[in-house]
Design a protein around this motif. Structure first.
Motif, PDB file in Angstrom:
ATOM      1  N   ASN A  16      42.503 -36.936 -25.736  1.00  0.00           N
ATOM      2  CA  ASN A  16      43.271 -38.005 -25.090  1.00  0.00           C
ATOM      3  C   ASN A  16      44.290 -38.590 -26.069  1.00  0.00           C
ATOM      4  O   ASN A  16      45.410 -38.927 -25.696  1.00  0.00           O
ATOM      5  CB  ASN A  16      42.351 -39.125 -24.589  1.00  0.00           C
ATOM      6  N   TRP A  17      43.860 -38.729 -27.321  1.00  0.00           N
ATOM      7  CA  TRP A  17      44.780 -39.244 -28.345  1.00  0.00           C
ATOM      8  C   TRP A  17      46.024 -38.351 -28.420  1.00  0.00           C
ATOM      9  O   TRP A  17      47.145 -38.847 -28.541  1.00  0.00           O
ATOM     10  CB  TRP A  17      44.061 -39.299 -29.706  1.00  0.00           C
ATOM     11  N   LEU A  18      45.798 -37.036 -28.305  1.00  0.00           N
ATOM     12  CA  LEU A  18      46.945 -36.111 -28.334  1.00  0.00           C
ATOM     13  C   LEU A  18      47.856 -36.333 -27.130  1.00  0.00           C
ATOM     14  O   LEU A  18      49.084 -36.329 -27.268  1.00  0.00           O
ATOM     15  CB  LEU A  18      46.467 -34.657 -28.380  1.00  0.00           C
ATOM     16  N   ASP A  19      47.264 -36.533 -25.969  1.00  0.00           N
ATOM     17  CA  ASP A  19      48.083 -36.809 -24.779  1.00  0.00           C
ATOM     18  C   ASP A  19      48.928 -38.068 -24.986  1.00  0.00           C
ATOM     19  O   ASP A  19      50.105 -38.103 -24.642  1.00  0.00           O
ATOM     20  CB  ASP A  19      47.195 -36.996 -23.542  1.00  0.00           C
ATOM     21  N   GLU A  20      48.290 -39.089 -25.578  1.00  0.00           N
ATOM     22  CA  GLU A  20      49.008 -40.360 -25.788  1.00  0.00           C
ATOM     23  C   GLU A  20      50.146 -40.215 -26.805  1.00  0.00           C
ATOM     24  O   GLU A  20      51.102 -40.989 -26.779  1.00  0.00           O
ATOM     25  CB  GLU A  20      48.031 -41.441 -26.273  1.00  0.00           C
ATOM     26  N   HIS A  21      50.004 -39.256 -27.713  1.00  0.00           N
ATOM     27  CA  HIS A  21      51.018 -39.085 -28.760  1.00  0.00           C
ATOM     28  C   HIS A  21      51.818 -37.805 -28.590  1.00  0.00           C
ATOM     29  O   HIS A  21      52.413 -37.306 -29.554  1.00  0.00           O
ATOM     30  CB  HIS A  21      50.354 -39.135 -30.143  1.00  0.00           C
ATOM     31  N   GLU A  63      36.238 -16.252 -31.373  1.00  0.00           N
ATOM     32  CA  GLU A  63      36.991 -16.017 -30.125  1.00  0.00           C
ATOM     33  C   GLU A  63      36.260 -16.657 -28.940  1.00  0.00           C
ATOM     34  O   GLU A  63      36.877 -17.289 -28.083  1.00  0.00           O
ATOM     35  CB  GLU A  63      37.167 -14.508 -29.881  1.00  0.00           C
ATOM     36  N   LYS A  64      34.940 -16.498 -28.901  1.00  0.00           N
ATOM     37  CA  LYS A  64      34.152 -17.077 -27.795  1.00  0.00           C
ATOM     38  C   LYS A  64      34.234 -18.597 -27.810  1.00  0.00           C
ATOM     39  O   LYS A  64      34.369 -19.246 -26.776  1.00  0.00           O
ATOM     40  CB  LYS A  64      32.681 -16.634 -27.894  1.00  0.00           C
ATOM     41  N   LEU A  65      34.126 -19.153 -29.012  1.00  0.00           N
ATOM     42  CA  LEU A  65      34.168 -20.618 -29.134  1.00  0.00           C
ATOM     43  C   LEU A  65      35.541 -21.152 -28.703  1.00  0.00           C
ATOM     44  O   LEU A  65      35.637 -22.143 -27.968  1.00  0.00           O
ATOM     45  CB  LEU A  65      33.893 -21.019 -30.589  1.00  0.00           C
ATOM     46  N   MET A  66      36.583 -20.484 -29.150  1.00  0.00           N
ATOM     47  CA  MET A  66      37.924 -20.943 -28.794  1.00  0.00           C
ATOM     48  C   MET A  66      38.161 -20.775 -27.286  1.00  0.00           C
ATOM     49  O   MET A  66      38.786 -21.628 -26.654  1.00  0.00           O
ATOM     50  CB  MET A  66      38.969 -20.170 -29.603  1.00  0.00           C
ATOM     51  N   TYR A  67      37.624 -19.704 -26.721  1.00  0.00           N
ATOM     52  CA  TYR A  67      37.807 -19.471 -25.281  1.00  0.00           C
ATOM     53  C   TYR A  67      37.114 -20.573 -24.463  1.00  0.00           C
ATOM     54  O   TYR A  67      37.682 -21.093 -23.506  1.00  0.00           O
ATOM     55  CB  TYR A  67      37.252 -18.095 -24.886  1.00  0.00           C
ATOM     56  N   LYS A  68      35.905 -20.915 -24.872  1.00  0.00           N
ATOM     57  CA  LYS A  68      35.172 -21.994 -24.170  1.00  0.00           C
ATOM     58  C   LYS A  68      36.012 -23.274 -24.201  1.00  0.00           C
ATOM     59  O   LYS A  68      36.144 -23.976 -23.192  1.00  0.00           O
ATOM     60  CB  LYS A  68      33.812 -22.212 -24.865  1.00  0.00           C
ATOM     61  N   ASN A  69      36.610 -23.544 -25.350  1.00  0.00           N
ATOM     62  CA  ASN A  69      37.437 -24.756 -25.459  1.00  0.00           C
ATOM     63  C   ASN A  69      38.720 -24.659 -24.641  1.00  0.00           C
ATOM     64  O   ASN A  69      39.185 -25.663 -24.098  1.00  0.00           O
ATOM     65  CB  ASN A  69      37.739 -25.058 -26.931  1.00  0.00           C
ATOM     66  N   PHE A  70      39.270 -23.467 -24.569  1.00  0.00           N
ATOM     67  CA  PHE A  70      40.488 -23.287 -23.752  1.00  0.00           C
ATOM     68  C   PHE A  70      40.149 -23.560 -22.282  1.00  0.00           C
ATOM     69  O   PHE A  70      40.919 -24.201 -21.556  1.00  0.00           O
ATOM     70  CB  PHE A  70      41.061 -21.872 -23.938  1.00  0.00           C
ATOM     71  N   GLU A  71      38.987 -23.082 -21.865  1.00  0.00           N
ATOM     72  CA  GLU A  71      38.565 -23.344 -20.470  1.00  0.00           C
ATOM     73  C   GLU A  71      38.438 -24.842 -20.227  1.00  0.00           C
ATOM     74  O   GLU A  71      38.832 -25.356 -19.188  1.00  0.00           O
ATOM     75  CB  GLU A  71      37.224 -22.668 -20.184  1.00  0.00           C
ATOM     76  N   GLU A  72      37.874 -25.536 -21.218  1.00  0.00           N
ATOM     77  CA  GLU A  72      37.681 -26.989 -21.061  1.00  0.00           C
ATOM     78  C   GLU A  72      39.002 -27.753 -21.097  1.00  0.00           C
ATOM     79  O   GLU A  72      39.208 -28.683 -20.336  1.00  0.00           O
ATOM     80  CB  GLU A  72      36.750 -27.513 -22.169  1.00  0.00           C
ATOM     81  N   VAL A  73      39.874 -27.357 -21.979  1.00  0.00           N
ATOM     82  CA  VAL A  73      41.172 -28.043 -22.107  1.00  0.00           C
ATOM     83  C   VAL A  73      42.032 -27.793 -20.870  1.00  0.00           C
ATOM     84  O   VAL A  73      42.714 -28.683 -20.370  1.00  0.00           O
ATOM     85  CB  VAL A  73      41.904 -27.570 -23.395  1.00  0.00           C
ATOM     86  N   GLY A  74      41.976 -26.561 -20.388  1.00  0.00           N
ATOM     87  CA  GLY A  74      42.773 -26.204 -19.211  1.00  0.00           C
ATOM     88  C   GLY A  74      44.187 -25.807 -19.579  1.00  0.00           C
ATOM     89  O   GLY A  74      44.584 -25.864 -20.751  1.00  0.00           O
ATOM     90  N   VAL A  75      44.942 -25.388 -18.596  1.00  0.00           N
ATOM     91  CA  VAL A  75      46.297 -24.862 -18.823  1.00  0.00           C
ATOM     92  C   VAL A  75      47.323 -25.825 -18.237  1.00  0.00           C
ATOM     93  O   VAL A  75      46.993 -26.615 -17.359  1.00  0.00           O
ATOM     94  CB  VAL A  75      46.455 -23.464 -18.180  1.00  0.00           C
TER      95      VAL A  75
END
Ligand SMILES: [Zn+2]
Length: 488
Positions: free
Chosen positions: A9-14, A307-319
Motif C-alpha cells: 500500500n505504501w508503494l501505491d501511495e508513493h 521462482e515459485k515464491l516470486m510466482y505466488k507473490n505475483f498472483e497475490e499482487v495481481g496485474v
C-alpha cells in the motif's frame, strides 16, 4: 508474520515518486557506462531516504551500492539504467517520430527496470525499519552498462556481491511472468587491424589493407558457423571501415564481435577459434591485428524455489488493468507493426507444452490483446534461450530470480522505438509499480522465512557446485570499456 500489504500500500501511495524517476531517466537516455545523471539521481534520492550509498563501485563511475539494515539475510535488488543509440522517440506516439535527431532512447526499458527495483528497495526498507535492527539487510545495486560494459560481471570479478544471500530483479517485457530457464554466456571483443595506406590505383602494391583483413576475418567466421554447436551464436559489427575513400588502401579498420555459448567455459573455447581467424586474416593481408576485451557475462542459473515464491507473490499482487485510452494506444502500435506478431505471447521455448499454449491462448484472446493483462502460467525450465544478460554472473554467485512485468505492448520488438514510446506512458508506470511490489513481497517473505532462503541455497549448490562454480569471463586486468573509448 509481517503485514506485507502495508508495504505494498505504501508503494501505491508513493507511486508518483517512482514514475517520476522512471520518466527522468527515460529523458536522460544515457548510454552504457555514461549514465552520470541517472546515477546521480539515484544516489541523491537513496541518501535522502536513509540508505548508505557507495559510489563509484569497482572503479565504475556510474555504479552505486545502497545499503540499509543489518543482519542476515542480505538481499540484493539489481537495477539497470542505460539506454541505446539511434532510438530517440517521442513518448506516447504511435508512429516513428524522433525526439532528438540521431538521439538515444530507452529501447530496453532499463529506466523502468531501475525505478521498479528502487520501489522494491524502498518498500523493503520500510519493512526492515519496522522489523528492527538485525532482522536483515537490503542492498540496492546500481548496475550500469547492461547493454555494453556488463558492470555486474565486473562487480562479480571484484567481489562486490560478497556476503549477499539472494538477488532479485526484473525486466520490462510484453508479459507478466516469472522468468525461468537459462541463456547464453557472451564475450565481446573488438579487433583492430593496421595496414599501410597508399594510392589504390597508382601504388596498390605498396598498400596493405586493414579493411581486407576485416572482410577476410568475417568470411572466415562465416565458414566457422557450420562447425559450432547449434545454440552458439556469433555476431559482428564493423565499427571502423577505414574511411570513405575507395582510392585509398585503408590503413586501419575495426570490427566488434559478440560470441555466445551456454557455458562460460565453452564461450571461451569458441572465442579462441574466432581469435585464430583474426590472426589468420592479419597474416593473409600482412596487416597487424590487436584485440581488446569489451565485456563478458555468464549464463543464468534458474532457481525453482525462488521462482515459485516470486510466482505466488505475483498472483497475490495481481496485474495492472488498463484504461480505454491505454488500450487504444497499444492497439495503434500493434496495428503499425511492420512485421505482424506471430504466435502467442511469451517465449516459445518455455511455454511450448500444449497445456500452456491452451491457457495462454485463452488469457490473451488468441494473442489479440494489445496489452497482456494477465499472469503467464508458472513454468520452471532449464532450457537455454540464445540472448545474454549480466544478471547471469550474479546468478552463479547467489540464488537469483527475475520477473517480467508489462512495460511494452504485446509483440513489440526488443530495442525498438515502440518500446521507447511506451516507456514514458502510464502503461510503463503501472508495470514498474507491479514489478516493485512483486520483488518487495518476495523479499519480505524471504526475511520471514529462513527455511526458504536455505532451500534456495541448497538448490543453487546442487547446480553450481557440480558445474565447477562461477567462471568469470572478465579478465583480471580488464577495465570497463565504452565502445567509443580511444584504444591507446
Ligand atoms: Zn535489457
Amino acid at each position: 508474520m509481517a503485514d506485507k500489504q502495508k508495504y505494498l500500500n505504501w508503494l501505491d501511495e508513493h507511486a508518483g515518486l517512482f514514475a517520476d524517476v522512471s520518466d527522468s531517466i527515460w529523458e536522460y537516455a544515457e548510454l552504457s557506462l555514461m549514465e552520470e545523471k541517472s546515477c546521480a539521481l539515484y544516489v541523491k534520492l537513496l541518501r535522502e531516504e536513509g540508505f548508505t550509498v557507495e559510489t563509484p563501485v569497482a572503479n565504475i563511475q556510474t555504479g552505486f551500492k545502497a545499503t540499509y539494515g543489518s543482519g542476515r539475510p542480505v538481499i540484493g535488488i539489481l537495477a539497470e539504467y542505460d539506454a541505446l543509440t539511434g532510438l530517440s522517440q517521442v513518448a506516447g506516439s504511435t508512429t516513428r517520430q524522433e525526439l532528438v535527431k540521431n538521439g538515444t532512447g530507452h529501447g530496453c526499458g532499463h529506466h523502468m527496470l531501475g525505478a521498479g527495483a528502487m520501489a522494491a528497495a524502498y518498500a523493503v526498507k520500510k519493512y526492515l525499519e519496522d522489523a528492527g535492527p538485525g532482522h536483515g539487510t537490503v542492498i540496492f545495486f546500481g548496475c550500469p552498462g547492461e547493454e555494453g560494459g556488463a558492470a555486474k560481471a565486473f562487480y562479480a570479478r571484484d567481489q562486490v556481491f560478497d556476503g549477499l544471500d539472494i538477488a532479485l530483479t526484473w525486466h520490462p517485457g510484453d508479459i507478466n511472468a516469472v522468468r525461468t530457464g537459462s541463456c547464453n554466456s557472451c564475450i565481446q571483443t573488438e579487433y583492430r587491424f593496421t595496414g599501410i595506406a597508399s594510392h589504390a590505383a597508382g601504388a596498390p602494391d605498396k598498400g596493405r589493407s586493414a579493411l581486407d583483413a576485416v572482410e577476410l576475418m568475417n568470411i572466415g567466421v562465416q565458414f566457422l558457423r557450420e562447425h559450432m554447436p547449434d545454440h552458439d551464436r556469433i555476431h559482428y559489427a564493423i565499427t571502423d571501415a577505414g574511411g570513405n575513400s575507395p582510392n585509398v588502401v585503408q590503413p586501419r579498420a575495426r570490427v566488434l564481435y559478440m560470441v555466445r555459448s551456454e557455458l562460460a567455459k565453452n564461450v571461451r573455447k569458441l572465442q579462441a577459434r574466432v581469435d585464430k581467424i583474426a590472426e589468420a586474416a592479419a597474416m593473409m593481408t600482412e596487416t597487424r591485428m590487436e584485440k581488446r576485451f569489451i565485456d563478458g557475462c555468464g549464463n543464468t542459473v534458474p532457481n525453482e524455489v525462488l521462482e515459485k515464491l516470486m510466482y505466488k507473490n505475483f498472483e497475490e499482487v495481481g496485474v495492472p488493468h488498463y484504461t480505454d485510452d491505454e488500450l487504444a494506444y497499444a492497439q495503434a502500435i500493434v496495428d503499425g507493426f511492420e512485421l505482424p506478431a506471430d504466435g502467442l505471447p511469451g517465449r516459445g521455448e518455455f511455454y511450448e507444452s500444449a497445456e500452456c499454449q491452451k491457457i495462454i491462448a485463452k488469457l490473451s484472446d488468441n494473442g489479440k490483446k494489445p496489452l497482456n493483462d494477465f499472469l503467464m502460467p508458472f513454468v520452471h525450465s532449464n532450457q537455454v534461450s540464445c540472448g545474454s544478460t549480466d544478471v547471469g554472473d550474479v546468478s552463479w554467485l547467489v540464488p537469483t530470480v527475475q520477473c517480467s512485468a508489462v512495460g511494452f505492448v504485446s509483440g513489440a520488438p526488443g530495442h525498438s522505438w515502440q518500446n521507447v514510446s511506451c516507456g514514458h506512458t502510464s502503461i510503463a508506470h503501472k508495470g514498474l509499480l507491479t514489478a516493485g511490489k512483486v520483488i518487495a513481497a518476495t523479499a519480505i517473505d524471504l526475511y520471514e522465512s529462513p527455511e526458504t532462503v536455505k532451500a534456495a541455497k541448497e538448490e543453487f549448490d546442487s547446480i553450481v557446485v557440480p558445474a565447477g562454480g562461477y567462471c568469470c569471463l572478465v579478465p583480471e586486468d580488464a577495465v570497463p570499456t565504452k565502445i567509443d573509448d580511444p584504444w591507446d
